[in-house]
Motif scaffolding. Structure first.
Motif, PDB file in Angstrom:
ATOM      1  N   VAL A   1       0.824  -1.204   0.000  1.00 29.22           N
ATOM      2  CA  VAL A   1       0.000   0.000   0.000  1.00 29.22           C
ATOM      3  C   VAL A   1       0.859   1.255   0.000  1.00 29.22           C
ATOM      4  CG1 VAL A   1      -0.238   0.258   2.515  1.00 29.22           C
ATOM      5  CG2 VAL A   1      -2.087   1.022   1.002  1.00 29.22           C
TER       6      VAL A   1
ATOM      7  N   ASP B   1       1.755   1.860  -3.622  1.00 25.35           N
ATOM      8  CA  ASP B   1       0.607   2.141  -4.494  1.00 25.35           C
ATOM      9  C   ASP B   1       0.204   3.605  -4.460  1.00 25.35           C
ATOM     10  OD1 ASP B   1      -1.829   1.269  -6.094  1.00 25.35           O
ATOM     11  OD2 ASP B   1      -2.775   2.162  -4.332  1.00 25.35           O
ATOM     12  N   ARG B   2       0.084   4.202  -3.285  1.00 25.08           N
ATOM     13  CA  ARG B   2      -0.466   5.547  -3.193  1.00 25.08           C
ATOM     14  C   ARG B   2       0.475   6.608  -3.761  1.00 25.08           C
ATOM     15  NH1 ARG B   2      -4.987   5.964  -0.024  1.00 25.08           N
ATOM     16  NH2 ARG B   2      -5.080   8.037  -0.954  1.00 25.08           N
TER      17      ARG B   2
END
Length: 285
Positions: free
Chosen positions: A184, A187-188
């Motif tokens: 995560v 990803d961001r």
């Protein structure tokens, strides 16, 4: 807050689309002070996420109910009664049907007719290609702001936020290394994937990229660029140098974990250099 209880449903004029942990809350708070801009009484409308990011749907109704409770609590703390028009608005926004096209336009209905409206939701930057295409068709006249932050600093800020929310504190270098490998975090801040999706539909006249580091070094200059892009007159903002979210100083990321993040995020540095230039990259930290 300027409020028109008889306002008609409308779409937003501006959107702040990313990135997470890159100053979007600060931007929302600053533009919320501008007399010609109307912001919803909560940040992050999340409309396009709900439509195109399935895993977000289960928590988004809670996001709005919590926002309503926080607004009610603020009035209660001040010893004031929640205005009737505000209560009616919050009741409608937090009940089904939610996240329809009409619901999204109802979010901005109380804006005065002569005000510009804004939706600041950093998760929009991660929409899939079909989501960005939908945005381009649904909002044919809107403008967008995308703040780019140093990939490692952004990932560390997100990691600290996640650890704080989970009430965890890694006790060893190995545990920190496990944390930085959380997908995560990559990803961001995956500019290499997401930026081309937006560039495929919006040119420089509709989409403005700004470096995060400029917020701390020259916040007024940053806001003047935003105002010029959005066609707003210059405004005298309050608390431009105030941090919105203070970092947890007890969470000290070991050098080994930073190095591991840098190695994983190296493609992002190369992409930002190639796409925005060295001068931009020098300011995004």
């Amino acid at each position: 807050m300027n409020w028109n209880p008889d306002g008609k449903p409308r779409k937003p004029d501006f959107l702040g689309i990313g990135a997470q942990k890159a100053g979007t809350t600060w931007l929302s708070q600053m533009l919320g002070q501008h007399p010609d801009v109307w912001t919803p009484p909560f940040k992050e409308v999340q409309f396009f996420n709900h439509r195109f990011v399935e895993e977000h749907r289960k928590w988004l109704p809670w996001h709005f109910k919590r926002a309503r409770q926080n607004i009610e609590k603020r009035y209660e703390t001040r010893g004031e009664e929640l205005p009737r028009d505000m209560a009616k608005y919050l009741s409608r926004i937090t009940r089904e049907p939610m996240f329809t096209n009409h619901w999204y336009k109802l979010v901005f209905a109380p804006a005065p007719d002569d005000a510009k409206t804004i939706d600041v939701t950093p998760e929009y930057s991660t929409l899939p290609p079909e989501g960005v295409e939908f945005v381009s068709k649904f909002l044919p006249d809107a403008k967008f702001i995308y703040i780019i932050r140093h990939p490692v600093d952004r990932a560390i800020s997100q990691m600290k936020m996640n650890l704080t929310r989970a009430r965890r504190k890694p006790a060893s270098v190995e545990e920190w290394l496990t944390e930085v490998r959380d997908p995560v975090l990559l990803d961001r801040g995956d500019y290499q994937t997401y930026v081309p999706r937006w560039n495929a539909h919006f040119g420089a006249d509709r989409l403005l990229y700004l470096p995060f580091g400029m917020i701390s070094r020259d916040p007024i200059g940053f806001l003047r660029q935003v105002e010029g892009f959005l066609g707003l007159k210059p405004h005298d903002y309050r608390d431009v140098g105030k941090k919105v979210f203070a970092s947890d100083n007890s969470l000290v990321v070991p050098d080994a974990a930073r190095k591991a993040l840098r190695e994983m995020l190296e493609p992002q540095f190369a992409f930002v250099d190639q796409t925005f230039g060295k001068e931009f990259s020098a300011q995004f930290r």
